[in-house]
Design a protein around this motif. Structure first.
Motif, short mmCIF file in Angstrom:
data_model
loop_
_atom_site.label_atom_id
_atom_site.label_comp_id
_atom_site.label_asym_id
_atom_site.label_seq_id
_atom_site.Cartn_x
_atom_site.Cartn_y
_atom_site.Cartn_z
N ALA A 181 0.84 -1.21 0.00
CA ALA A 181 0.00 0.00 0.00
C ALA A 181 0.88 1.26 0.00
O ALA A 181 0.61 2.22 -0.73
N LYS A 182 1.91 1.25 0.82
CA LYS A 182 2.82 2.41 0.88
C LYS A 182 3.46 2.66 -0.49
O LYS A 182 3.55 3.79 -0.95
N LEU A 183 3.92 1.57 -1.11
CA LEU A 183 4.60 1.73 -2.41
C LEU A 183 3.63 2.19 -3.49
O LEU A 183 3.98 3.05 -4.32
N PHE A 184 2.43 1.63 -3.51
CA PHE A 184 1.44 2.03 -4.53
C PHE A 184 1.11 3.51 -4.35
O PHE A 184 1.00 4.26 -5.33
N ALA A 185 0.92 3.93 -3.11
CA ALA A 185 0.57 5.34 -2.85
C ALA A 185 1.73 6.25 -3.25
O ALA A 185 1.52 7.31 -3.85
N ALA A 186 2.95 5.82 -2.93
CA ALA A 186 4.11 6.64 -3.29
C ALA A 186 4.24 6.75 -4.81
O ALA A 186 4.78 7.74 -5.33
N ALA A 187 3.74 5.76 -5.53
CA ALA A 187 3.80 5.80 -7.00
C ALA A 187 2.65 6.61 -7.59
O ALA A 187 2.51 6.70 -8.81
N GLY A 188 1.80 7.16 -6.71
CA GLY A 188 0.76 8.07 -7.19
C GLY A 188 -0.65 7.49 -7.22
O GLY A 188 -1.59 8.16 -7.64
N HIS A 189 -0.82 6.25 -6.76
CA HIS A 189 -2.14 5.63 -6.74
C HIS A 189 -2.86 5.95 -5.43
O HIS A 189 -2.22 6.28 -4.43
N ARG A 190 -4.18 5.81 -5.45
CA ARG A 190 -4.95 5.97 -4.23
C ARG A 190 -5.23 4.59 -3.66
O ARG A 190 -5.59 3.67 -4.41
N VAL A 191 -5.03 4.43 -2.35
CA VAL A 191 -5.23 3.11 -1.75
C VAL A 191 -6.26 3.17 -0.64
O VAL A 191 -6.33 4.16 0.10
N ALA A 192 -7.06 2.12 -0.54
CA ALA A 192 -7.96 1.94 0.59
C ALA A 192 -7.50 0.68 1.31
O ALA A 192 -7.53 -0.41 0.73
N VAL A 193 -7.03 0.85 2.55
CA VAL A 193 -6.48 -0.29 3.29
C VAL A 193 -7.55 -0.85 4.23
O VAL A 193 -8.36 -0.10 4.80
N SER A 194 -7.54 -2.16 4.40
CA SER A 194 -8.51 -2.81 5.29
C SER A 194 -7.84 -3.98 5.99
O SER A 194 -6.81 -4.49 5.54
N ASN A 195 -8.46 -4.37 7.11
CA ASN A 195 -7.95 -5.53 7.85
C ASN A 195 -9.13 -6.24 8.50
O ASN A 195 -10.28 -5.93 8.18
N SER A 196 -8.85 -7.16 9.42
CA SER A 196 -9.97 -7.91 10.01
C SER A 196 -10.62 -7.13 11.14
O SER A 196 -11.76 -7.38 11.48
N ARG A 197 -9.88 -6.16 11.73
CA ARG A 197 -10.39 -5.49 12.95
C ARG A 197 -11.16 -4.21 12.68
O ARG A 197 -11.79 -3.68 13.58
N GLU A 220 -2.02 7.48 8.30
CA GLU A 220 -1.22 8.70 8.52
C GLU A 220 0.18 8.54 7.95
O GLU A 220 0.72 9.45 7.33
N GLU A 221 0.74 7.36 8.15
CA GLU A 221 2.09 7.09 7.64
C GLU A 221 2.13 7.16 6.11
O GLU A 221 3.06 7.70 5.52
N ILE A 222 1.09 6.63 5.47
CA ILE A 222 1.08 6.61 4.00
C ILE A 222 0.83 8.00 3.44
O ILE A 222 1.43 8.40 2.44
N GLY A 223 -0.07 8.74 4.09
CA GLY A 223 -0.31 10.11 3.63
C GLY A 223 -1.61 10.26 2.86
O GLY A 223 -2.48 9.38 2.90
N PRO A 224 -1.74 11.38 2.13
CA PRO A 224 -3.04 11.76 1.57
C PRO A 224 -3.60 10.79 0.53
O PRO A 224 -4.80 10.83 0.24
N ASN A 225 -2.79 9.91 -0.02
CA ASN A 225 -3.30 8.95 -1.01
C ASN A 225 -3.98 7.75 -0.36
O ASN A 225 -4.39 6.83 -1.06
N ALA A 226 -4.03 7.74 0.99
CA ALA A 226 -4.57 6.55 1.67
C ALA A 226 -5.82 6.86 2.47
O ALA A 226 -5.98 7.95 2.99
N ARG A 227 -6.69 5.87 2.55
CA ARG A 227 -7.85 5.94 3.44
C ARG A 227 -8.05 4.56 4.07
O ARG A 227 -7.63 3.55 3.50
#
Ligand SMILES: NC(=O)c1ccc[n+]([C@@H]2O[C@H](COP(=O)([O-])OP(=O)(O)OC[C@H]3O[C@@H](n4cnc5c(N)ncnc54)[C@H](OP(=O)(O)O)[C@@H]3O)[C@@H](O)[C@H]2O)c1
Length: 207
Positions: free
Chosen positions: A16-32, A42-49
């Motif tokens: 996710a970090k690498l995709f966002a740094a390459a200019g893509h928007r990422v939506a991260v999810s987990n089990s919790r 916050e670590e990834i920055g504005p390209n992440a939610r």
């Protein structure tokens, strides 16, 4: 491109970090749930939610799973039809328990669970610290570290191969999903840093 991530731990979080740094928007999810992903976002920055698993599946033109393989049947099949779907998980019986696979590659089981999804096996062979540290987007592709890519849908495989290149690695094609056994745990290319030339030679050696 919008990319959904299902399982945002070592490998999913790093990708996710690498995709966002390459200019893509990422939506991260987990089990919790999304509230547990604030720090990563916050670590990834504005390209992440942060998202629920279902939201991440809906968000992505490309969706990647990096969860313990034994849980693959929890992937939201109804939301993934038509999506380019990267499966990065590996089957380890000691961790995942006995999965009835009938001789199929783990990526084929994922594809069987996700009717209509355009499944590509990738990012499963590289330890997350090498994924985090070894990308060289400015280097010639032949000098980079290989990441193995398999799939039955050539167009989907092309999209994923371009993502591999964008984050600084060299995509190496192992063929169809059935052929993705060549990049599963136990293979001589599994979790070994190699150039694409070395990778192709090693693959040729295993037929
Ligand atoms: N570690 C590596 O370097 C590496 C490299 C290549 C491939 N892989 C493969 O990638 C997979 C993940 O490994 P990892 O080391 O990244 O594990 P990890 O750090 O433990 O992360 C697993 C992630 O999956 C989430 N998750 C678990 N069950 C889920 C479910 N049912 N639905 C949605 N999300 C779920 C976890 O969320 P919670 O924390 O909320 O439970 C966590 O975010 C494994 O199959 C592994 O073999 C790992």
């Amino acid at each position: 491109m919008d990319i959904g991530i299902i399982g945002s731990g070592n490998i999913g979080g790093t990708a996710a970090k690498l995709f966002a740094a390459a200019g893509h928007r990422v939506a991260v999810s987990n089990s919790r749930g999304p509230e547990t992903l604030k720090e990563l976002v916050e670590e990834i920055g504005p390209n992440a939610r942060a998202a629920t698993v279902g939201e991440a599946a809906e968000f992505g033109e490309v969706v990647m799973e990096a969860i313990p393989f034994g849980l693959y049947e929890s992937l939201p099949a109804g939301k993934l039809a038509g999506k380019i779907f990267i499966t990065a998980s590996n089957y380890y019986p000691g961790r995942d328990g006995e999965v009835e696979h009938g001789g199929l590659a783990s990526s084929e089981l994922v594809a069987r669970h996700l009717p209509g999804a355009r499944v590509v096996k990738a990012f499963n062979t590289i330890y997350y610290e090498r994924l985090r540290d070894n990308g060289r987007p400015d280097a010639p592709v032949e000098e980079r570290e290989a990441i193995f890519v398999a799939g039955d849908d050539e167009e989907a495989k092309g999209v994923v191969s371009r993502l591999v290149e964008e984050v600084g690695f060299a995509p190496v094609d192992t063929g169809t999903l059935a052929g993705s056994r060549k990049q599963e745990p136990g293979s001589p290319v599994y979790n070994v840093a190699m150039t694409p030339k070395e990778a192709r030679e090693t693959l040729a050696g295993i037929g």
